[in-house]
Design a protein around this motif. Structure first.
Motif, PDB file in Angstrom:
ATOM      1  N   ALA A 148      -5.542   5.022  -1.330  1.00  0.00           N
ATOM      2  CA  ALA A 148      -5.890   3.654  -0.929  1.00  0.00           C
ATOM      3  C   ALA A 148      -7.276   3.820  -0.325  1.00  0.00           C
ATOM      4  O   ALA A 148      -7.430   4.402   0.743  1.00  0.00           O
ATOM      5  N   LEU A 205      -6.508   0.409  -4.565  1.00  0.00           N
ATOM      6  CA  LEU A 205      -5.434   1.361  -4.838  1.00  0.00           C
ATOM      7  C   LEU A 205      -5.729   2.019  -6.176  1.00  0.00           C
ATOM      8  O   LEU A 205      -6.143   1.338  -7.118  1.00  0.00           O
ATOM      9  N   LEU A 212      -6.035  -4.186  -3.537  1.00  0.00           N
ATOM     10  CA  LEU A 212      -4.834  -4.449  -2.742  1.00  0.00           C
ATOM     11  C   LEU A 212      -4.714  -5.935  -2.389  1.00  0.00           C
ATOM     12  O   LEU A 212      -3.634  -6.504  -2.426  1.00  0.00           O
ATOM     13  N   ARG A 229       0.838  -1.189   0.000  1.00  0.00           N
ATOM     14  CA  ARG A 229       0.000   0.000   0.000  1.00  0.00           C
ATOM     15  C   ARG A 229       0.877   1.245   0.000  1.00  0.00           C
ATOM     16  O   ARG A 229       0.702   2.175  -0.780  1.00  0.00           O
TER      17      ARG A 229
END
Ligand SMILES: [Zn+2]
Ligand SMILES: [Zn+2]
Length: 894
Positions: free
Chosen positions: A65, A94, A238, A9
């Motif tokens: 994110a 993301l 993610l 991330r």
């Protein structure tokens, strides 16, 4: 060690920050600007108005994110979650965004550089897809990424064309797929056909990143014109990319989810991988615990209404799967702790909300356990009763009964039946719907509200209304009355055009001074008056997200849709609400000063005559601390500080130290309520102009509600005076009884208590002396039997301890001899016996009691020198005692 989810991330955001992007924080799961959208479900949601050109920001490139929830809808059936490696209700997206800045070339360049450079994915395992006639993208993948033509697939509209809606921005997409390997099962191949590669539904080629090229604007006729400033919107899940980077074939095996599975393994003492159905349950719990934690953090609470209803379904599904693992006690709340451990670093709001989340989840678990037990028992009965039915088809009517009278969710019932090998055909669901409709009809006729059946019908009608009607304007911060127009009326899940006297309806107005229940503050009451009729507003609340709804009982004439009416709020009650709301803010601030800044609101009720405040605090609160809190609040009341509400940007608000609170749905523009330097909170509630109006703040009680959560109840203003008045009256009455001034009460009471202790001691001494003198008399009455002094006597009203104490005295006095004592007290008979040591060879106390006890309906025994017994029949106690000389006689003379 492979790259963790958190590192991934961060690497993603850092990469785009280095390339001129502003890293924007995730927006809440409850969309601020879109009342028709259930939950934030993609990164672009918070930028929608920027893409539409309705809003501009001071950046042209952004990266996020984004926390997302998808539940329901054709693309994410809740029932699939847990059954596959990749379906989730909660996930992180993301994304990088360009608002009229860079376009296809840079989007592809960034994507390729990040995947193959930064993350080091092997180029020969990647393929790209483009929209059929998007030759630009096709060429760019060749030149920018160096992909050969056979590694770029052209796909149709279904896969590679994106639109915001029927009209508005749209454009072709391009996806990147990663080759996981041909060992992954493929349904096509199993059916004897060829795997379609990136176009296939199987996981051999996994879609990891989707780039949307917003290129056109589509009008109502379907015509597409090029946008003057094309934009970019991308999304990469993610959990997926983490699975790829960590070499896992399931998202659940990554470090983002695995600790949750482990937690469930520990709780259930079952092993993941041992049994397929248990694995499904563990994945369901892992996924749903994340969704519940984040949704509750963002202010959604389980309920029968819209978003709350979806959350309740998610939570209850997890709970049912817990039961399938043998977890019969509340457990999900415990799992949320692990969610916080995994994701608290990236989303600090869940750390702050931790105890509130755990409390809410636990409550829902307890609530559901009851409904589930009742419903499951009913289903079992049903299955037994219909065991011989051909076809094993469930009757819709039964589903309705389950739902209506037992609160058992239909989707769960369906699952239970299907698990038992029964089917729930469309006809059964139609029958269920028909019953629901009939129920709505009955509800309409009876104009009843709040029943369990109101839930789904209500959800549906308000979903429609929020899409059709403008958002009602709230005027209640400054106005207590206003002319308005009735936009719609609803009863029993149906829209009405007219409501008659005696009916209760939900009324939606174009504008209103009435505050809808939220942020803990109760809804307003008031009146609504039209030309042909009037009604009483009994309550005001939100439906369908942002729709302010008034529950109105029509007290005369009729109310009609589109009618002009006058609406007013009951001002006395509202004043009480303001007093207690401002009081709540002062209390919150005081608690943080006195107990520490770990104190976070876990729940709040603002009523017209009292307030309740739940907060996280790991230990009991001392009386002296409560007094300090009360004093600090009253200091700020007496200082008469001005209360200033203001609208500002969320970031500015948070930077100024405002506390973001439970229940407040915040968008980019938020309302901040400031009380001098003492308190700053994000709050949509109604407040006093200055604290002095509170007059007096009084804590009524303090205690625990759950582990780590305390509750304070308090009153302000008139209610506080009334409370003090009642306490004073009680004080005065007590003082009157003692004929002393009230202030002398504590001293005098202490003295009285001391005296009482003294008296009790004297009484005990006296009793002991009486027993002793009684013993003296008794000892004198001992008779010689077979050469042995024998004393057998009845002493009613003594318990075993009392009898033994008398016996001890007698033994001292008599020396050699036999003593048997009996007593009857409260329907119980007690026997004790003692034999002096010199006689125990001949006579044993234990034997004596053994012989006597059966006579009084009991038993007993003990050592040769000391024994005890008892029974329940006092009528033969004398007989039992008279037996003693006879028994000793039998042993013969010395
Ligand atoms: Zn395939
Ligand atoms: Zn507030």
């Amino acid at each position: 060690m492979a790259m963790t989810g958190s590192e991934l991330r961060q690497r993603f955001l850092d990469y785009f920050a280095r390339h001129g992007h502003t890293v924007v924080r995730s927006s809440p799961l409850v969309p601020a600007h879109d009342p028709t959208l259930l939950f934030t479900n993609a990164g672009m949601v918070q930028f929608k108005s920027v893409f539409l050109g309705e809003e501009s920001r001071d950046y042209k490139r952004a990266a996020t994110a984004q926390k997302c929830v998808r539940a329901g809808g054709k693309h994410n059936d809740l029932e699939n979650v847990g059954r596959t490696a990749r379906h989730h209700t909660f996930f992180e997206m993301l994304g990088n965004f360009s608002f009229g800045d860079y376009f296809k070339e840079d989007a592809i360049k960034f994507c390729w550089e990040l995947l193959t450079g930064e993350l080091g994915l092997p180029k020969d395992r990647l393929k790209a897809t483009v929209f059929t006639d998007d030759d630009d993208a096709f060429a760019l993948w060749k030149t920018v990424a160096g992909l050969s033509g056979d590694r770029i697939l052209r796909l149709g509209e279904k896969d590679n064309f994106w639109a915001m809606g029927d009209t508005g921005p749209c454009g072709p997409c391009s996806e990147v797929h990663f080759h996981q390997g041909d060992h992954i099962p493929c349904a096509e191949e199993q059916a004897g056909r060829k795997c379609l590669g990136p176009a296939c539904d199987c996981d051999r080629w996994l879609e990891i990143w989707n780039l949307v090229f917003m290129q056109f604007n589509r009008d109502a006729s379907g015509k597409m014109t090029p946008l003057p400033k094309p934009s970019i919107d991308t999304g990469m899940g993610l959990e997926r990319i983490a699975a790829v980077m960590q070499g896992k074939s399931s998202n659940y095996d990554t470090d983002l989810l695995w600790p949750l599975i482990s937690h469930v393994e520990r709780l259930s003492a079952k092993r993941y991988g041992a049994e397929a159905e248990h694995d499904v349950s563990m994945r369901v719990i892992a996924d749903h615990a994340r969704a519940a934690t984040f949704l509750i953090t963002d202010g959604v609470m389980p309920s029968n209404e819209w978003r709350g209803y979806v959350l309740r379904r998610i939570m209850r599904r997890a709970m049912r799967h817990g039961r399938m693992l043998g977890l019969m006690e509340p457990f999900l709340w415990d799992v949320t702790k692990t969610v916080v451990e995994i994701l608290g670093g990236a989303y600090p709001e869940i750390v702050e909300a931790q105890s509130r989340v755990a409390t809410a989840v636990r409550q829902e678990e307890e609530h559901f356990a009851e409904a589930l037990d009742r419903g499951t028992a009913k289903i079992r009965d049903y299955l037994e009763l219909h065991a011989k039915d051909a076809g094993k088809i469930v009757a819709g009517k039964f589903l309705f009964t389950l739902y209506d009278t037992h609160g058992f969710p239909t989707d769960l019932a369906k699952e239970v039946f299907e698990d038992a090998g029964w089917s729930v055909p469309p006809e059964a669901m139609q029958q269920f719907e028909a019953e629901m409709e009939a129920q709505r009809e009955r509800a309409r006729a009876g104009a009843s509200f709040g029943g369990a059946t109101d839930g789904e019908a209500s959800v549906e009608i308000y979903r429609q209304l929020s899409a059709q009607l403008p958002k009602p304007e709230f005027l209640g911060y400054t106005q207590m009355a206003t002319p308005a127009r009735i936009l719609a009326m609803v009863a029993g899940g149906r829209r009405l055009t007219e409501a008659d006297q005696g009916q209760t309806v939900e009324v939606i107005l174009d504008r209103t001074p009435a505050y809808a229940e939220s942020g803990g503050q109760m809804g307003d009451t008031g009146a609504i008056i039209g030309r042909d009729g009037q009604g009483v507003i009994e309550d005001t609340y939100y439906r369908g997200g942002q729709m302010i709804v008034h529950r109105v009982r029509v007290t005369g004439g009729h109310l009609r849709e589109n009618q002009e009416v006058a609406v007013s709020v009951e001002s006395r009650r509202r004043q009480g609400l303001k007093l207690h709301h401002t009081g709540t803010h002062l209390l919150h601030a005081a608690l943080r000063r006195i107990l520490g800044t770990h104190v976070a609101q876990a729940g709040s009720l603002v009523a017209p005559d009292h307030l309740r405040f739940d907060f996280s605090h790991g230990m009991a609160v001392k009386d002296s601390e409560v007094a300090k809190v009360e004093d600090l609040v009253n200091e700020h009341v007496q200082a008469n500080i001005v209360v200033t509400p203001a609208e500002m940007d969320l970031d500015a608000a948070l930077q100024s130290g405002a506390m973001a609170l439970f229940g407040e749905k915040y968008g980019d523009r938020v309302r901040v309520v400031r009380i001098g330097d003492f308190s700053t909170e994000l709050c949509g509630g109604t407040h006093l102009d200055a604290t002095g109006q509170i007059g007096l703040f009084k804590v009524v009680s303090e205690g625990a509600v759950a582990s780590g959560v305390r509750r304070i109840e308090a009153v302000t203003g008139e209610a506080a005076l009334r409370h003090v008045g009642q306490e004073e009256a009680a004080l005065r009455e007590s003082a009157g009884l003692l004929k002393i001034p009230p202030l002398e009460l504590p001293q005098r009471l202490q003295k009285l208590l001391d005296e009482q202790k003294q008296l009790e001691k004297q009484l005990r001494d006296l009793e002991a002396r009486v027993a002793k003198s009684r013993a003296q008399e008794l000892a004198a009455s001992a008779k010689m039997v077979a050469g042995v002094p024998v004393l057998s006597a009845r002493l009613d009203g003594l318990d075993a301890e009392g009898l033994r104490s008398v016996m001890d005295t007698l033994r001292e006095r008599m020396g050699s001899g036999v003593i048997c004592l009996g007593s009857s007290m409260d329907g119980k008979v007690t026997l004790v016996a003692s034999v002096s040591k010199d006689l125990t060879k001949r006579i044993q106390a234990g034997k004596l009691v053994q012989e006597m006890a059966p006579l009084v309906g009991g038993k007993g025994g003990g050592r040769p020198d000391l024994a005890q017994g008892g029974g329940t029949d006092a009528s033969r106690l004398d007989e039992a005692l008279a037996r003693v000389p006879v028994l000793i006689e039998r042993t013969g003379a010395v």
